[in-house]
Write a protein that holds these residues in place. Structure first.
Motif, mmCIF file in Angstrom:
data_model
loop_
_atom_site.group_PDB
_atom_site.id
_atom_site.type_symbol
_atom_site.label_atom_id
_atom_site.label_comp_id
_atom_site.label_asym_id
_atom_site.label_seq_id
_atom_site.Cartn_x
_atom_site.Cartn_y
_atom_site.Cartn_z
ATOM 1 N N MET A 1 0.836 -1.181 0.000
ATOM 2 C CA MET A 1 0.000 0.000 0.000
ATOM 3 C C MET A 1 0.883 1.247 0.000
ATOM 4 O O MET A 1 1.893 1.310 0.682
ATOM 5 C CB MET A 1 -0.906 -0.013 1.222
ATOM 6 N N ILE A 2 0.469 2.221 -0.787
ATOM 7 C CA ILE A 2 1.228 3.460 -0.916
ATOM 8 C C ILE A 2 0.771 4.455 0.141
ATOM 9 O O ILE A 2 -0.408 4.705 0.310
ATOM 10 C CB ILE A 2 1.034 4.068 -2.319
ATOM 11 N N LYS A 3 1.741 5.023 0.841
ATOM 12 C CA LYS A 3 1.456 6.028 1.863
ATOM 13 C C LYS A 3 1.405 7.402 1.183
ATOM 14 O O LYS A 3 2.368 7.810 0.528
ATOM 15 C CB LYS A 3 2.559 5.986 2.922
ATOM 16 N N HIS A 4 0.260 8.105 1.304
ATOM 17 C CA HIS A 4 0.103 9.445 0.745
ATOM 18 C C HIS A 4 0.175 10.464 1.877
ATOM 19 O O HIS A 4 -0.539 10.345 2.864
ATOM 20 C CB HIS A 4 -1.254 9.592 0.042
ATOM 21 N N ILE A 5 1.030 11.461 1.697
ATOM 22 C CA ILE A 5 1.144 12.536 2.676
ATOM 23 C C ILE A 5 0.881 13.839 1.944
ATOM 24 O O ILE A 5 1.626 14.205 1.030
ATOM 25 C CB ILE A 5 2.542 12.565 3.329
ATOM 26 N N LYS A 6 -0.185 14.518 2.324
ATOM 27 C CA LYS A 6 -0.536 15.789 1.690
ATOM 28 C C LYS A 6 -0.300 16.913 2.680
ATOM 29 O O LYS A 6 -0.714 16.838 3.823
ATOM 30 C CB LYS A 6 -1.999 15.775 1.260
ATOM 31 N N ASN A 7 0.372 17.948 2.202
ATOM 32 C CA ASN A 7 0.629 19.109 3.058
ATOM 33 C C ASN A 7 -0.471 20.142 2.957
ATOM 34 O O ASN A 7 -0.708 20.892 3.886
ATOM 35 C CB ASN A 7 1.978 19.736 2.702
ATOM 36 N N GLY A 9 -4.120 21.663 0.291
ATOM 37 C CA GLY A 9 -4.976 21.523 -0.871
ATOM 38 C C GLY A 9 -4.447 22.198 -2.121
ATOM 39 O O GLY A 9 -4.886 21.892 -3.222
ATOM 40 N N ASN A 10 -3.500 23.118 -1.967
ATOM 41 C CA ASN A 10 -2.962 23.835 -3.126
ATOM 42 C C ASN A 10 -1.549 23.390 -3.485
ATOM 43 O O ASN A 10 -0.814 24.136 -4.130
ATOM 44 C CB ASN A 10 -2.971 25.341 -2.855
ATOM 45 N N ASP A 11 -1.154 22.204 -3.071
ATOM 46 C CA ASP A 11 0.191 21.706 -3.363
ATOM 47 C C ASP A 11 0.394 21.541 -4.869
ATOM 48 O O ASP A 11 -0.532 21.149 -5.594
ATOM 49 C CB ASP A 11 0.426 20.364 -2.677
ATOM 50 N N THR A 12 1.593 21.863 -5.328
ATOM 51 C CA THR A 12 1.924 21.691 -6.743
ATOM 52 C C THR A 12 3.197 20.873 -6.947
ATOM 53 O O THR A 12 3.578 20.599 -8.073
ATOM 54 C CB THR A 12 2.105 23.055 -7.446
ATOM 55 N N LEU A 13 3.861 20.496 -5.860
ATOM 56 C CA LEU A 13 5.083 19.694 -5.937
ATOM 57 C C LEU A 13 4.834 18.344 -5.298
ATOM 58 O O LEU A 13 4.004 18.216 -4.407
ATOM 59 C CB LEU A 13 6.233 20.389 -5.200
ATOM 60 N N TYR A 14 5.583 17.338 -5.755
ATOM 61 C CA TYR A 14 5.448 16.013 -5.153
ATOM 62 C C TYR A 14 6.787 15.292 -5.171
ATOM 63 O O TYR A 14 7.662 15.577 -5.991
ATOM 64 C CB TYR A 14 4.384 15.186 -5.886
ATOM 65 N N ALA A 15 6.925 14.365 -4.232
ATOM 66 C CA ALA A 15 8.090 13.483 -4.178
ATOM 67 C C ALA A 15 7.564 12.063 -4.096
ATOM 68 O O ALA A 15 6.722 11.751 -3.252
ATOM 69 C CB ALA A 15 8.966 13.803 -2.972
ATOM 70 N N ILE A 16 8.046 11.222 -4.996
ATOM 71 C CA ILE A 16 7.655 9.815 -5.023
ATOM 72 C C ILE A 16 8.832 8.997 -4.517
ATOM 73 O O ILE A 16 9.923 9.038 -5.097
ATOM 74 C CB ILE A 16 7.287 9.365 -6.449
ATOM 75 N N VAL A 80 6.320 3.376 -2.480
ATOM 76 C CA VAL A 80 5.957 3.186 -1.073
ATOM 77 C C VAL A 80 5.387 4.451 -0.440
ATOM 78 O O VAL A 80 4.664 4.373 0.547
ATOM 79 C CB VAL A 80 7.143 2.666 -0.229
ATOM 80 N N GLU A 81 5.713 5.616 -1.016
ATOM 81 C CA GLU A 81 5.232 6.860 -0.420
ATOM 82 C C GLU A 81 5.201 7.971 -1.463
ATOM 83 O O GLU A 81 6.089 8.064 -2.306
ATOM 84 C CB GLU A 81 6.152 7.275 0.722
ATOM 85 N N ILE A 82 4.159 8.782 -1.373
ATOM 86 C CA ILE A 82 4.063 9.982 -2.202
ATOM 87 C C ILE A 82 3.705 11.130 -1.269
ATOM 88 O O ILE A 82 2.724 11.052 -0.538
ATOM 89 C CB ILE A 82 3.004 9.842 -3.301
ATOM 90 N N GLN A 83 4.526 12.165 -1.303
ATOM 91 C CA GLN A 83 4.265 13.333 -0.467
ATOM 92 C C GLN A 83 4.144 14.559 -1.363
ATOM 93 O O GLN A 83 4.928 14.727 -2.299
ATOM 94 C CB GLN A 83 5.384 13.538 0.549
ATOM 95 N N THR A 84 3.137 15.385 -1.071
ATOM 96 C CA THR A 84 2.985 16.622 -1.828
ATOM 97 C C THR A 84 3.444 17.806 -0.985
ATOM 98 O O THR A 84 3.481 17.732 0.247
ATOM 99 C CB THR A 84 1.522 16.828 -2.280
ATOM 100 N N TYR A 85 3.805 18.880 -1.685
ATOM 101 C CA TYR A 85 4.362 20.071 -1.040
ATOM 102 C C TYR A 85 3.796 21.318 -1.718
ATOM 103 O O TYR A 85 3.485 21.293 -2.909
ATOM 104 C CB TYR A 85 5.889 20.112 -1.195
ATOM 105 N N PRO A 86 3.742 22.438 -0.985
ATOM 106 C CA PRO A 86 3.349 23.710 -1.606
ATOM 107 C C PRO A 86 4.395 24.106 -2.652
ATOM 108 O O PRO A 86 5.557 23.684 -2.572
ATOM 109 C CB PRO A 86 3.354 24.708 -0.450
ATOM 110 N N GLY A 87 3.998 24.913 -3.601
ATOM 111 C CA GLY A 87 4.911 25.285 -4.677
ATOM 112 C C GLY A 87 5.908 26.365 -4.336
ATOM 113 O O GLY A 87 6.832 26.612 -5.113
ATOM 114 N N ASP A 88 5.778 27.006 -3.169
ATOM 115 C CA ASP A 88 6.652 28.137 -2.823
ATOM 116 C C ASP A 88 8.140 27.789 -2.924
ATOM 117 O O ASP A 88 8.943 28.599 -3.358
ATOM 118 C CB ASP A 88 6.428 28.640 -1.391
ATOM 119 N N GLU A 89 8.482 26.599 -2.481
ATOM 120 C CA GLU A 89 9.888 26.196 -2.425
ATOM 121 C C GLU A 89 10.481 25.994 -3.817
ATOM 122 O O GLU A 89 11.678 26.186 -4.016
ATOM 123 C CB GLU A 89 9.981 24.893 -1.609
ATOM 124 N N GLY A 90 9.663 25.589 -4.762
ATOM 125 C CA GLY A 90 10.145 25.314 -6.109
ATOM 126 C C GLY A 90 10.647 23.881 -6.231
ATOM 127 O O GLY A 90 11.213 23.317 -5.294
#
Length: 131
Positions: A1-7, A9-16, A80-90
């Protein structure tokens, strides 16, 4: 099962985060060429200015027409994991920050970074435990 971590609702970046359980040779990554990958953890950082959830769902699927560099690697890894991030950081800054945190190294130059000056947006680490 894939673990989803959302920071947010307006996240535009992700790390798989994906695990390759066996050393794998001769993986063709689009026009970049063929590469060998050792077993371990791979982290791919990307962005989606619109509809990030659709982009993530596409990356998860295995049966698809290959478009992105990650599509070529996908059949050989277990996500195994997908995390999203706000776009501010780039996207580029996020990639470098995570690579430093995981003590990662770049396995393929040009992977996922054809639209920027980064060496890659994929890093490898032999770290096997979850952060």
């Amino acid at each position: 099962m894939i673990k989803h971590i959302k920071n947010g609702g307006n996240d535009t970046l992700y790390a798989i985060k994906a695990i390759m359980t066996l050393d794998t040779n001769d993986v063709t990554i689009g026009k970049l060429g063929s590469f060998s990958f050792q077993n371990g953890v791979y982290v791919y950082v990307g962005s989606a200015k619109r509809n990030i959830q659709s982009r993530i769902e596409r990356h998860i699927k295995q049966d698809k027409k290959f478009r992105w560099h990650f599509d070529y690697l996908r059949p050989f890894v277990d996500i195994v994991e997908i995390q999203t991030y706000p776009g501010d950081e780039g996207e580029c800054h996020l990639f470098h920050r995570l690579m430093k945190e995981y003590n990662g190294r770049i396995p393929v130059k040009g992977f996922g970074s054809s639209d920027c000056k980064c060496t890659s947006h994929l890093f490898y680490t032999d770290l096997t435990d979850e952060k």
